[in-house]
Design a protein around this motif. Structure first.
Motif, PDB file in Angstrom:
ATOM      1  N   ARG A 110       0.840  -1.203   0.000  1.00  0.00           N
ATOM      2  CA  ARG A 110       0.000   0.000   0.000  1.00  0.00           C
ATOM      3  C   ARG A 110       0.873   1.250   0.000  1.00  0.00           C
ATOM      4  O   ARG A 110       0.640   2.184  -0.768  1.00  0.00           O
ATOM      5  N   ALA A 111       1.904   1.271   0.851  1.00  0.00           N
ATOM      6  CA  ALA A 111       2.798   2.431   0.945  1.00  0.00           C
ATOM      7  C   ALA A 111       3.584   2.629  -0.357  1.00  0.00           C
ATOM      8  O   ALA A 111       3.748   3.758  -0.828  1.00  0.00           O
ATOM      9  N   ALA A 112       4.053   1.529  -0.961  1.00  0.00           N
ATOM     10  CA  ALA A 112       4.805   1.624  -2.211  1.00  0.00           C
ATOM     11  C   ALA A 112       3.924   2.153  -3.342  1.00  0.00           C
ATOM     12  O   ALA A 112       4.355   2.992  -4.145  1.00  0.00           O
ATOM     13  N   LEU A 113       2.680   1.690  -3.395  1.00  0.00           N
ATOM     14  CA  LEU A 113       1.765   2.162  -4.423  1.00  0.00           C
ATOM     15  C   LEU A 113       1.442   3.636  -4.228  1.00  0.00           C
ATOM     16  O   LEU A 113       1.412   4.411  -5.190  1.00  0.00           O
ATOM     17  N   LYS A 114       1.249   4.048  -2.982  1.00  0.00           N
ATOM     18  CA  LYS A 114       0.963   5.457  -2.702  1.00  0.00           C
ATOM     19  C   LYS A 114       2.135   6.333  -3.164  1.00  0.00           C
ATOM     20  O   LYS A 114       1.941   7.373  -3.797  1.00  0.00           O
ATOM     21  N   THR A 115       3.352   5.899  -2.871  1.00  0.00           N
ATOM     22  CA  THR A 115       4.543   6.630  -3.298  1.00  0.00           C
ATOM     23  C   THR A 115       4.618   6.704  -4.822  1.00  0.00           C
ATOM     24  O   THR A 115       4.890   7.760  -5.390  1.00  0.00           O
ATOM     25  N   LEU A 116       4.354   5.569  -5.494  1.00  0.00           N
ATOM     26  CA  LEU A 116       4.358   5.536  -6.959  1.00  0.00           C
ATOM     27  C   LEU A 116       3.364   6.547  -7.523  1.00  0.00           C
ATOM     28  O   LEU A 116       3.683   7.299  -8.441  1.00  0.00           O
ATOM     29  N   LEU A 117       2.158   6.577  -6.963  1.00  0.00           N
ATOM     30  CA  LEU A 117       1.119   7.483  -7.453  1.00  0.00           C
ATOM     31  C   LEU A 117       1.471   8.944  -7.184  1.00  0.00           C
ATOM     32  O   LEU A 117       1.284   9.804  -8.037  1.00  0.00           O
ATOM     33  N   GLU A 118       1.977   9.227  -5.987  1.00  0.00           N
ATOM     34  CA  GLU A 118       2.305  10.611  -5.630  1.00  0.00           C
ATOM     35  C   GLU A 118       3.473  11.160  -6.442  1.00  0.00           C
ATOM     36  O   GLU A 118       3.541  12.356  -6.700  1.00  0.00           O
ATOM     37  N   LYS A 119       4.389  10.297  -6.852  1.00  0.00           N
ATOM     38  CA  LYS A 119       5.543  10.746  -7.638  1.00  0.00           C
ATOM     39  C   LYS A 119       5.240  10.836  -9.133  1.00  0.00           C
ATOM     40  O   LYS A 119       6.030  11.405  -9.884  1.00  0.00           O
ATOM     41  N   ASN A 120       4.111  10.282  -9.566  1.00  0.00           N
ATOM     42  CA  ASN A 120       3.742  10.310 -10.977  1.00  0.00           C
ATOM     43  C   ASN A 120       3.373  11.739 -11.363  1.00  0.00           C
ATOM     44  O   ASN A 120       2.468  12.332 -10.788  1.00  0.00           O
ATOM     45  N   ARG A 121       4.046  12.301 -12.329  1.00  0.00           N
ATOM     46  CA  ARG A 121       3.848  13.700 -12.721  1.00  0.00           C
ATOM     47  C   ARG A 121       2.453  13.964 -13.287  1.00  0.00           C
ATOM     48  O   ARG A 121       1.983  15.088 -13.298  1.00  0.00           O
ATOM     49  N   ARG A 122       1.787  12.913 -13.774  1.00  0.00           N
ATOM     50  CA  ARG A 122       0.450  13.087 -14.350  1.00  0.00           C
ATOM     51  C   ARG A 122      -0.651  13.156 -13.289  1.00  0.00           C
ATOM     52  O   ARG A 122      -1.746  13.599 -13.570  1.00  0.00           O
ATOM     53  N   VAL A 123      -0.336  12.716 -12.083  1.00  0.00           N
ATOM     54  CA  VAL A 123      -1.342  12.635 -11.018  1.00  0.00           C
ATOM     55  C   VAL A 123      -1.487  13.979 -10.320  1.00  0.00           C
ATOM     56  O   VAL A 123      -0.511  14.570  -9.877  1.00  0.00           O
ATOM     57  N   ARG A 124      -2.726  14.467 -10.220  1.00  0.00           N
ATOM     58  CA  ARG A 124      -3.000  15.732  -9.540  1.00  0.00           C
ATOM     59  C   ARG A 124      -3.289  15.525  -8.055  1.00  0.00           C
ATOM     60  O   ARG A 124      -2.921  16.338  -7.235  1.00  0.00           O
ATOM     61  N   GLU A 125      -3.999  14.433  -7.736  1.00  0.00           N
ATOM     62  CA  GLU A 125      -4.391  14.190  -6.352  1.00  0.00           C
ATOM     63  C   GLU A 125      -4.521  12.693  -6.110  1.00  0.00           C
ATOM     64  O   GLU A 125      -4.965  11.959  -6.988  1.00  0.00           O
ATOM     65  N   VAL A 126      -4.124  12.257  -4.922  1.00  0.00           N
ATOM     66  CA  VAL A 126      -4.249  10.862  -4.518  1.00  0.00           C
ATOM     67  C   VAL A 126      -5.032  10.827  -3.215  1.00  0.00           C
ATOM     68  O   VAL A 126      -4.668  11.510  -2.256  1.00  0.00           O
ATOM     69  N   ALA A 127      -6.095  10.050  -3.181  1.00  0.00           N
ATOM     70  CA  ALA A 127      -6.883   9.885  -1.959  1.00  0.00           C
ATOM     71  C   ALA A 127      -6.947   8.402  -1.623  1.00  0.00           C
ATOM     72  O   ALA A 127      -7.271   7.572  -2.483  1.00  0.00           O
ATOM     73  N   TYR A 128      -6.627   8.056  -0.386  1.00  0.00           N
ATOM     74  CA  TYR A 128      -6.726   6.668   0.072  1.00  0.00           C
ATOM     75  C   TYR A 128      -8.083   6.479   0.746  1.00  0.00           C
ATOM     76  O   TYR A 128      -8.522   7.315   1.540  1.00  0.00           O
ATOM     77  N   LEU A 129      -8.763   5.383   0.412  1.00  0.00           N
ATOM     78  CA  LEU A 129     -10.051   5.073   1.017  1.00  0.00           C
ATOM     79  C   LEU A 129      -9.983   3.721   1.719  1.00  0.00           C
ATOM     80  O   LEU A 129      -9.601   2.719   1.104  1.00  0.00           O
ATOM     81  N   THR A 130     -10.341   3.707   2.998  1.00  0.00           N
ATOM     82  CA  THR A 130     -10.459   2.437   3.711  1.00  0.00           C
ATOM     83  C   THR A 130     -11.640   1.681   3.112  1.00  0.00           C
ATOM     84  O   THR A 130     -12.399   2.227   2.300  1.00  0.00           O
ATOM     85  N   LYS A 131     -11.859   0.455   3.542  1.00  0.00           N
ATOM     86  CA  LYS A 131     -12.984  -0.314   3.018  1.00  0.00           C
ATOM     87  C   LYS A 131     -14.301   0.406   3.295  1.00  0.00           C
ATOM     88  O   LYS A 131     -15.158   0.510   2.418  1.00  0.00           O
ATOM     89  N   GLN A 132     -14.476   0.912   4.508  1.00  0.00           N
ATOM     90  CA  GLN A 132     -15.711   1.600   4.874  1.00  0.00           C
ATOM     91  C   GLN A 132     -15.870   2.896   4.068  1.00  0.00           C
ATOM     92  O   GLN A 132     -16.942   3.185   3.557  1.00  0.00           O
ATOM     93  N   GLN A 133     -14.796   3.676   3.943  1.00  0.00           N
ATOM     94  CA  GLN A 133     -14.855   4.915   3.154  1.00  0.00           C
ATOM     95  C   GLN A 133     -15.151   4.627   1.683  1.00  0.00           C
ATOM     96  O   GLN A 133     -15.915   5.351   1.041  1.00  0.00           O
ATOM     97  N   HIS A 134     -14.545   3.554   1.152  1.00  0.00           N
ATOM     98  CA  HIS A 134     -14.766   3.182  -0.246  1.00  0.00           C
ATOM     99  C   HIS A 134     -16.242   2.839  -0.466  1.00  0.00           C
ATOM    100  O   HIS A 134     -16.845   3.258  -1.456  1.00  0.00           O
ATOM    101  N   TYR A 135     -16.822   2.100   0.444  1.00  0.00           N
ATOM    102  CA  TYR A 135     -18.230   1.725   0.319  1.00  0.00           C
ATOM    103  C   TYR A 135     -19.131   2.957   0.399  1.00  0.00           C
ATOM    104  O   TYR A 135     -20.061   3.101  -0.396  1.00  0.00           O
ATOM    105  N   GLN A 136     -18.838   3.873   1.331  1.00  0.00           N
ATOM    106  CA  GLN A 136     -19.643   5.095   1.459  1.00  0.00           C
ATOM    107  C   GLN A 136     -19.509   5.968   0.207  1.00  0.00           C
ATOM    108  O   GLN A 136     -20.476   6.564  -0.254  1.00  0.00           O
ATOM    109  N   TRP A 137     -18.305   6.052  -0.344  1.00  0.00           N
ATOM    110  CA  TRP A 137     -18.055   6.824  -1.555  1.00  0.00           C
ATOM    111  C   TRP A 137     -18.846   6.243  -2.723  1.00  0.00           C
ATOM    112  O   TRP A 137     -19.473   6.953  -3.504  1.00  0.00           O
ATOM    113  N   PHE A 138     -18.834   4.906  -2.823  1.00  0.00           N
ATOM    114  CA  PHE A 138     -19.582   4.225  -3.872  1.00  0.00           C
ATOM    115  C   PHE A 138     -21.078   4.506  -3.724  1.00  0.00           C
ATOM    116  O   PHE A 138     -21.765   4.830  -4.699  1.00  0.00           O
ATOM    117  N   LYS A 139     -21.613   4.406  -2.511  1.00  0.00           N
ATOM    118  CA  LYS A 139     -23.035   4.672  -2.275  1.00  0.00           C
ATOM    119  C   LYS A 139     -23.391   6.110  -2.648  1.00  0.00           C
ATOM    120  O   LYS A 139     -24.430   6.364  -3.249  1.00  0.00           O
TER     121      LYS A 139
END
Length: 192
Positions: A110-139
């Motif tokens: 998870r930490a390595a992927l977050k670092t990969l995403l944050e260092k990607n020049r094309r990415v404007r924003e990275v948000a991590y969602l826990t399982k509960q947050q992901h479900y609420q976001w989907f709803k």
């Protein structure tokens, strides 16, 4: 070769010219095969497919696009005009993806992927969602699009996720960078 075969050959040649090596993700060879899908896997697949269909349909129908420079809002994350979101679903024990091998994503992955995403020049924003947050976001996305919302309570197999905001033109490249990365189950571009 008869006329039908010639037309078919021309059609295949035309399609072949539109697909390049950069469009095909690297192969993921199965480590072990499962005899059958389990219900949580089907539920997770249904949730991900529904999210992609609802978001894509809502954008096509104008429900999520604002047309203003101030941007639009999807779930609880703001998406500036001209950008899209890439949903990177992480591995769960019930993931059908062979690269997950029936294991939950680790903290290091998870930490390595977050670092990969944050260092990607094309990415404007990275948000991590826990399982509960992901479900609420989907709803919230389902409700905003006017679709029937899933039942309350956290369904089994819902994954943790990163939601990445990128310019529309860069979504494919970010998606390909995440596919096959350790700990990643599926990647969905929302609002194409």
């Amino acid at each position: 070769m008869n006329a039908t075969e010639e037309r078919l050959a021309d059609a295949l040649r035309t399609v072949g010219e539109t697909i390049g090596p950069e469009d095909v993700p690297p192969p993921r060879f199965a480590g072990r095969r499962r005899a059958a899908f389990r219900r949580p896997v089907l539920l997770t697949a249904a949730v991900a497919a529904s999210a992609a269909i609802v978001a894509g349909g809502a954008v096509a129908g104008g429900a999520l696009s604002s047309g203003h420079e101030t941007g639009r809002k999807t779930g609880s994350l703001t998406v500036p005009a001209g950008d899209v979101q890439v949903e990177v679903n992480l591995c769960t024990r019930t993931s059908s993806n062979a690269s997950c091998n029936g294991n939950e994503v680790t903290g290091a992955q998870r930490a390595a992927l977050k670092t990969l995403l944050e260092k990607n020049r094309r990415v404007r924003e990275v948000a991590y969602l826990t399982k509960q947050q992901h479900y609420q976001w989907f709803k919230a996305r389902m409700e905003k699009a006017g679709a029937q919302t899933p039942p309350s309570g956290l369904p089994k197999g819902i994954p943790e996720a990163f939601v990445v905001t990128v310019p529309r033109a860069d979504a494919k490249g970010v998606m390909q960078a995440c596919l096959g990365y350790p700990g990643v189950d599926t990647v969905v571009v929302l609002g194409r």
